[in-house]
Design a protein around this motif. Structure first.
Motif, PDB file in Angstrom:
ATOM      1  N   HIS A 171      16.316 -46.378  27.423  1.00 31.08           N
ATOM      2  CA  HIS A 171      16.714 -47.784  27.529  1.00 31.08           C
ATOM      3  C   HIS A 171      16.787 -48.259  28.978  1.00 31.08           C
ATOM      4  O   HIS A 171      16.405 -49.395  29.296  1.00 31.08           O
ATOM      5  CB  HIS A 171      18.062 -47.989  26.835  1.00 31.08           C
ATOM      6  N   LYS A 172      17.270 -47.417  29.864  1.00 29.52           N
ATOM      7  CA  LYS A 172      17.382 -47.800  31.273  1.00 29.52           C
ATOM      8  C   LYS A 172      16.001 -48.057  31.867  1.00 29.52           C
ATOM      9  O   LYS A 172      15.788 -49.041  32.586  1.00 29.52           O
ATOM     10  CB  LYS A 172      18.102 -46.715  32.065  1.00 29.52           C
ATOM     11  N   ALA A 173      15.044 -47.174  31.565  1.00 26.61           N
ATOM     12  CA  ALA A 173      13.684 -47.349  32.069  1.00 26.61           C
ATOM     13  C   ALA A 173      13.065 -48.626  31.507  1.00 26.61           C
ATOM     14  O   ALA A 173      12.385 -49.372  32.218  1.00 26.61           O
ATOM     15  CB  ALA A 173      12.824 -46.140  31.697  1.00 26.61           C
ATOM     16  N   ALA A 174      13.310 -48.897  30.220  1.00 26.67           N
ATOM     17  CA  ALA A 174      12.778 -50.116  29.593  1.00 26.67           C
ATOM     18  C   ALA A 174      13.339 -51.356  30.285  1.00 26.67           C
ATOM     19  O   ALA A 174      12.609 -52.331  30.534  1.00 26.67           O
ATOM     20  CB  ALA A 174      13.120 -50.131  28.107  1.00 26.67           C
ATOM     21  N   LEU A 175      14.631 -51.317  30.627  1.00 30.34           N
ATOM     22  CA  LEU A 175      15.251 -52.443  31.334  1.00 30.34           C
ATOM     23  C   LEU A 175      14.619 -52.653  32.706  1.00 30.34           C
ATOM     24  O   LEU A 175      14.355 -53.788  33.119  1.00 30.34           O
ATOM     25  CB  LEU A 175      16.755 -52.204  31.483  1.00 30.34           C
ATOM     26  N   GLU A 176      14.383 -51.563  33.420  1.00 28.03           N
ATOM     27  CA  GLU A 176      13.785 -51.664  34.754  1.00 28.03           C
ATOM     28  C   GLU A 176      12.373 -52.260  34.678  1.00 28.03           C
ATOM     29  O   GLU A 176      11.975 -53.057  35.540  1.00 28.03           O
ATOM     30  CB  GLU A 176      13.748 -50.286  35.409  1.00 28.03           C
ATOM     31  N   ILE A 177      11.621 -51.895  33.658  1.00 30.57           N
ATOM     32  CA  ILE A 177      10.269 -52.439  33.495  1.00 30.57           C
ATOM     33  C   ILE A 177      10.337 -53.929  33.161  1.00 30.57           C
ATOM     34  O   ILE A 177       9.557 -54.733  33.677  1.00 30.57           O
ATOM     35  CB  ILE A 177       9.506 -51.666  32.407  1.00 30.57           C
ATOM     36  N   CYS A 178      11.295 -54.310  32.306  1.00 26.71           N
ATOM     37  CA  CYS A 178      11.484 -55.732  31.980  1.00 26.71           C
ATOM     38  C   CYS A 178      11.832 -56.531  33.242  1.00 26.71           C
ATOM     39  O   CYS A 178      11.331 -57.648  33.445  1.00 26.71           O
ATOM     40  CB  CYS A 178      12.582 -55.902  30.938  1.00 26.71           C
ATOM     41  N   GLU A 179      12.678 -55.964  34.078  1.00 30.69           N
ATOM     42  CA  GLU A 179      13.051 -56.644  35.329  1.00 30.69           C
ATOM     43  C   GLU A 179      11.836 -56.813  36.239  1.00 30.69           C
ATOM     44  O   GLU A 179      11.654 -57.860  36.863  1.00 30.69           O
ATOM     45  CB  GLU A 179      14.142 -55.835  36.040  1.00 30.69           C
ATOM     46  N   ALA A 180      10.999 -55.767  36.317  1.00 27.39           N
ATOM     47  CA  ALA A 180       9.788 -55.847  37.139  1.00 27.39           C
ATOM     48  C   ALA A 180       8.843 -56.909  36.586  1.00 27.39           C
ATOM     49  O   ALA A 180       8.224 -57.669  37.345  1.00 27.39           O
ATOM     50  CB  ALA A 180       9.093 -54.485  37.173  1.00 27.39           C
ATOM     51  N   MET A 181       8.754 -56.982  35.276  1.00 26.02           N
ATOM     52  CA  MET A 181       7.896 -57.982  34.651  1.00 26.02           C
ATOM     53  C   MET A 181       8.400 -59.394  34.946  1.00 26.02           C
ATOM     54  O   MET A 181       7.621 -60.305  35.229  1.00 26.02           O
ATOM     55  CB  MET A 181       7.845 -57.743  33.139  1.00 26.02           C
ATOM     56  N   GLN A 182       9.712 -59.573  34.897  1.00 25.87           N
ATOM     57  CA  GLN A 182      10.283 -60.905  35.108  1.00 25.87           C
ATOM     58  C   GLN A 182      10.102 -61.396  36.542  1.00 25.87           C
ATOM     59  O   GLN A 182      10.084 -62.602  36.786  1.00 25.87           O
ATOM     60  CB  GLN A 182      11.761 -60.894  34.719  1.00 25.87           C
TER      61      GLN A 182
END
Length: 330
Positions: free
Chosen positions: A247-258
């Motif tokens: 979940h933490k990695a998924a959040l970091e990728i979402c932040e990079a995408m945003q």
């Protein structure tokens, strides 16, 4: 490139100068392409502001600083450049490209097999969802022309043709795309052009459909390493991480995408889901209450942002229930 480009300023309602994007509307009336009007679409921040470059140079369809009127002089100057090519693209006269048949394309561009291959492949791509038989026949002709391409850039054209062949294979079954059928074609592209972001992505989709999340994630990460603006690859990489419990990695990728694609609803939606999942599996006895509250507020904000960007599309009962749970109303 955006930092070095010098654009004519567009002035917003406040009088501040913006690096805007000029939008023109036109319509086909009879056989003629006619100008309807124009306006400036503005980014979030004025050109003279400091901070994030994207906020100064990326104009927004929704949100941002709104729009601004375009002067008649600028409109006339741009239309003078666009009118003739637009007429050739969309008009119905004898010089229009829009009315060319496959036979006419072959007749017109047979001395330029590279251009003809691209044109025929584009025609085939447009026919995939309309008439698969016509798409197949046109693809066969494009493949024949590709064999005649001696230009050094011919490999790029053949790669595009092969990717389109993969799309044809994926759509042939009807319904949802059959990524497994397309995989062999995209692997062939990667064998010839290892840094092709599109084929890396589509191979990732094939693996994701098979439930092989680690392999799919590797393909999506590879795709992003070749094209760091590939929004779909960000989204699917985050999805793979989430499905594997990272979940933490998924959040970091979402932040990079945003940072690059802040107005794509799926990244905010997945952010909310990750935070919701983290809360669901957390042990209340060992979780800091302030962190818990901040995480919940962030999830609520992300979910509301997703709903705002979706404008009620792809928003259903599950999303309403998740939002109610986060708000403590469930």
């Amino acid at each position: 490139a955006e930092r070095l480009c010098s654009s004519k300023p567009a002035y917003g309602a406040s009088g501040e100068a913006f690096d805007g994007t000029l939008r023109l509307g036109f319509a086909l009336q009879g056989e003629e392409v006619t100008l309807l009007g124009s306006y400036w679409k503005l980014p979030d921040a004025p050109a003279a502001s400091t901070g994030d470059l994207c906020n100064r140079v990326v104009s927004r369809t929704h949100g941002g600083s709104g729009t601004a009127s375009c002067s008649r002089e600028d409109e006339a100057a741009v239309w003078a450049l666009l009118q003739e090519p637009l007429q050739m693209l969309f008009g119905t006269g004898s010089c229009s490209w829009a009315t060319l048949t496959v036979e006419e394309l072959v007749d017109r561009y047979q001395k330029d097999p590279l251009l003809l291959t691209i044109a025929l492949t584009r025609v085939a791509a447009g026919q995939i969802g309309v008439c698969p038989r016509t798409a197949e026949e046109t693809m066969l002709l494009a493949e024949k022309m590709a064999c005649e391409c001696q230009d050094p850039t011919g490999s790029c054209v053949r790669a595009y043709l092969t990717r389109t062949r993969g799309t044809l294979a994926a759509r042939r079954a009807g319904g949802k795309p059959d990524w497994a059928s397309a995989a062999a074609f995209h692997q062939k592209v990667l064998d010839a052009m290892p840094r092709n972001a599109g084929s890396s992505y589509f191979l990732g989709m094939a693996s994701l459909t098979d439930g092989d999340y680690p392999e799919a994630g590797a393909y999506f990460a590879r795709s992003l390493s070749y094209d760091c603006d590939y929004a779909c690859a960000y989204n699917q990489l985050a999805t793979c991480c989430f499905l594997m419990g990272y979940h933490k990695a998924a959040l970091e990728i979402c932040e990079a995408m945003q940072l690059r694609h802040g107005r794509i609803a799926s990244s905010h939606h997945l952010t909310a889901i990750c935070l919701y999942a983290q809360e669901a599996i957390a042990d209340p006895a060992t979780t800091d209450k302030e962190h818990f509250a901040a995480s919940r507020e962030r999830a609520i904000a992300a979910l509301r942002r997703a709903r705002e960007l979706q404008r009620a599309k792809s928003w259903g009962q599950q999303e309403e229930e998740m939002l109610a749970a986060l708000l403590g109303e469930a």
